[in-house]
Design an enzyme around this catalytic site. Structure first.
Site, PDB file in Angstrom:
ATOM      1  N   TYR A 123     -41.734   3.796 -16.970  1.00  0.00           N
ATOM      2  CA  TYR A 123     -42.574   3.454 -15.824  1.00  0.00           C
ATOM      3  C   TYR A 123     -43.702   4.477 -15.672  1.00  0.00           C
ATOM      4  CZ  TYR A 123     -38.732   0.373 -14.176  1.00  0.00           C
ATOM      5  OH  TYR A 123     -37.777  -0.607 -14.049  1.00  0.00           O
TER       6      TYR A 123
ATOM      7  N   LYS B  94     -37.211  -0.595 -20.928  1.00  0.00           N
ATOM      8  CA  LYS B  94     -37.266  -1.525 -19.791  1.00  0.00           C
ATOM      9  C   LYS B  94     -38.609  -1.281 -19.145  1.00  0.00           C
ATOM     10  CE  LYS B  94     -34.341  -1.621 -15.514  1.00  0.00           C
ATOM     11  NZ  LYS B  94     -34.997  -2.541 -14.710  1.00  0.00           N
TER      12      LYS B  94
HETATM   13  P1  FBP Z   1     -35.150  -4.507  -9.933  1.00  0.00           P
HETATM   14  O1  FBP Z   1     -34.943  -5.655 -10.884  1.00  0.00           O
HETATM   15  O2  FBP Z   1     -34.381  -4.681  -8.670  1.00  0.00           O
HETATM   16  O3  FBP Z   1     -36.610  -4.224  -9.730  1.00  0.00           O
HETATM   17  O4  FBP Z   1     -34.505  -3.251 -10.627  1.00  0.00           O
HETATM   18  C1  FBP Z   1     -35.095  -2.649 -11.733  1.00  0.00           C
HETATM   19  C2  FBP Z   1     -35.281  -1.175 -11.486  1.00  0.00           C
HETATM   20  O5  FBP Z   1     -35.817  -0.551 -12.629  1.00  0.00           O
HETATM   21  C3  FBP Z   1     -34.022  -0.467 -11.061  1.00  0.00           C
HETATM   22  O6  FBP Z   1     -33.216  -0.129 -12.138  1.00  0.00           O
HETATM   23  C4  FBP Z   1     -34.580   0.684 -10.284  1.00  0.00           C
HETATM   24  O7  FBP Z   1     -33.738   1.116  -9.278  1.00  0.00           O
HETATM   25  C5  FBP Z   1     -35.797   0.100  -9.654  1.00  0.00           C
HETATM   26  O8  FBP Z   1     -36.205  -0.979 -10.440  1.00  0.00           O
HETATM   27  C6  FBP Z   1     -36.927   1.087  -9.543  1.00  0.00           C
HETATM   28  O9  FBP Z   1     -37.896   0.484  -8.761  1.00  0.00           O
HETATM   29  P2  FBP Z   1     -39.332   1.076  -8.543  1.00  0.00           P
HETATM   30  O10 FBP Z   1     -40.209   0.331  -9.486  1.00  0.00           O
HETATM   31  O11 FBP Z   1     -39.637   0.767  -7.125  1.00  0.00           O
HETATM   32  O12 FBP Z   1     -39.280   2.536  -8.832  1.00  0.00           O
END
Ligand code: FBP
Length: 281
Positions: free
Chosen positions: A151, A204
């Site tokens: 991310y 992911k």
């Molecule tokens: P979701 O499918 O609920 O979005 O979960 C995916 C995830 O990567 C989780 O593993 C993590 O807790 C969350 O999204 C992180 O979200 P953000 O993008 O707000 O940091």
């Protein structure tokens, strides 16, 4: 060791496809995620969805994994232990998610894979890159898989004044599609590529909005497998299913999602539809 890895890979990715249920949001976002559907706070409810919904992995932090170790083992759903985490209470623009548990903890808890969030672009990226690369090495030497939550995030990602070449490309993309910068193809593909370079077996990433742009993400991460992250629950099942269709058409291995499943009134209904899309039955 190779055989063991292959066996674990087949559990998380039968037919090279993955359908993973993420349940680390209670830590990352807090109990606010359970307010509208309070059942979501109850782990037994989640485990039931994971099992009956035929998920091929369940992502947890160590607390739940330890408290429910027997039930998780009985369910047959493969455990993925998330090794780092941070709360949303700390709101610095440059995020850092430190390692909290070890690969050894994951193995003790019966995990088949470890997960770790990397915020490339944050001023703390060096530390997260280093931690994740060590985790990957150790996981592989002990025969389990490593999954990167890639991310890209942080002040620099949004800083137009000192924009990197990638950010300039992302800004152009944003102008055309109106996407959030951290969901533009250039930024997502860069995160996916870093995950592959650090040795992840699977990355992911956020959805980039179209089949073609997600195909670029998949190509950038190759040969590492790419799964789509869910995001907040969409208004309709159809909207979410259509995103999943797109990423599968783009060559993604599947999904690793949470809120779009367990926040819905009928989680098994959407799980079955997703299973049909991903596995054809
Ligand atoms: P979701 O499918 O609920 O979005 O979960 C995916 C995830 O990567 C989780 O593993 C993590 O807790 C969350 O999204 C992180 O979200 P953000 O993008 O707000 O940091």
């Amino acid at each position: 060791m190779k055989e063991k890895m292959e066996e674990l890979k087949n559990r998380i990715m039968p037919d090279d496809k993955a359908m993973i249920l993420a349940y680390d949001q209670g830590f990352e976002h807090g109990p606010r995620e359970f307010v509208e559907h309070p059942e979501g706070a109850n782990f037994e409810y989640i485990l039931d969805i994971a099992q009956k919904g035929r998920f091929t992995g369940l992502v947890l932090h160590a607390g739940l994994a330890e408290k429910y170790a027997d039930k998780i083992a009985d369910s047959g759903v493969p455990l993925i232990l998330k090794l780092n985490g941070k709360s949303e209470l700390f709101t610095e623009e440059d995020p850092f998610s430190p390692q909290l548990y070890s690969v050894e903890d994951a193995i003790t808890l019966g995990a088949v894979a470890v997960g770790y969030t990397v915020y490339s672009g944050s001023k703390y990226e060096d530390e997260m890159h280093r931690e994740f690369s060590k985790i990957v090495r150790e996981a592989h030497s002990k025969g389990i898989m490593a999954i990167g939550w890639m991310y890209p995030r942080g002040k620099a990602i949004f800083d137009r004044k000192s924009a990197s070449k990638t950010l300039k490309m992302a800004l152009d993309e944003q102008e055309q599609t109106n996407q959030a910068i951290d969901e533009t193809p250039s930024i997502v593909a860069y995160g996916a590529r870093i995950g592959m370079e650090l040795g992840a077996d699977m990355v992911k990433v956020k959805h980039t909005g179209s089949v073609d742009s997600f195909r670029w993400v998949v190509q950038s991460a190759y040969p590492t497998k790419v799964v789509m992250s869910g995001g907040p629950m969409t208004k309709t099942d159809e909207e979410f299913l259509s995103r999943v269709k797109d990423v599968l058409a783009a060559g993604a291995a599947g999904i690793a999602v949470g809120r779009n499943i367990w926040q819905r009134t009928d989680p098994l209904n959407i799980s079955n539809k997703l299973h049909q899309l991903i596995y054809g039955h």
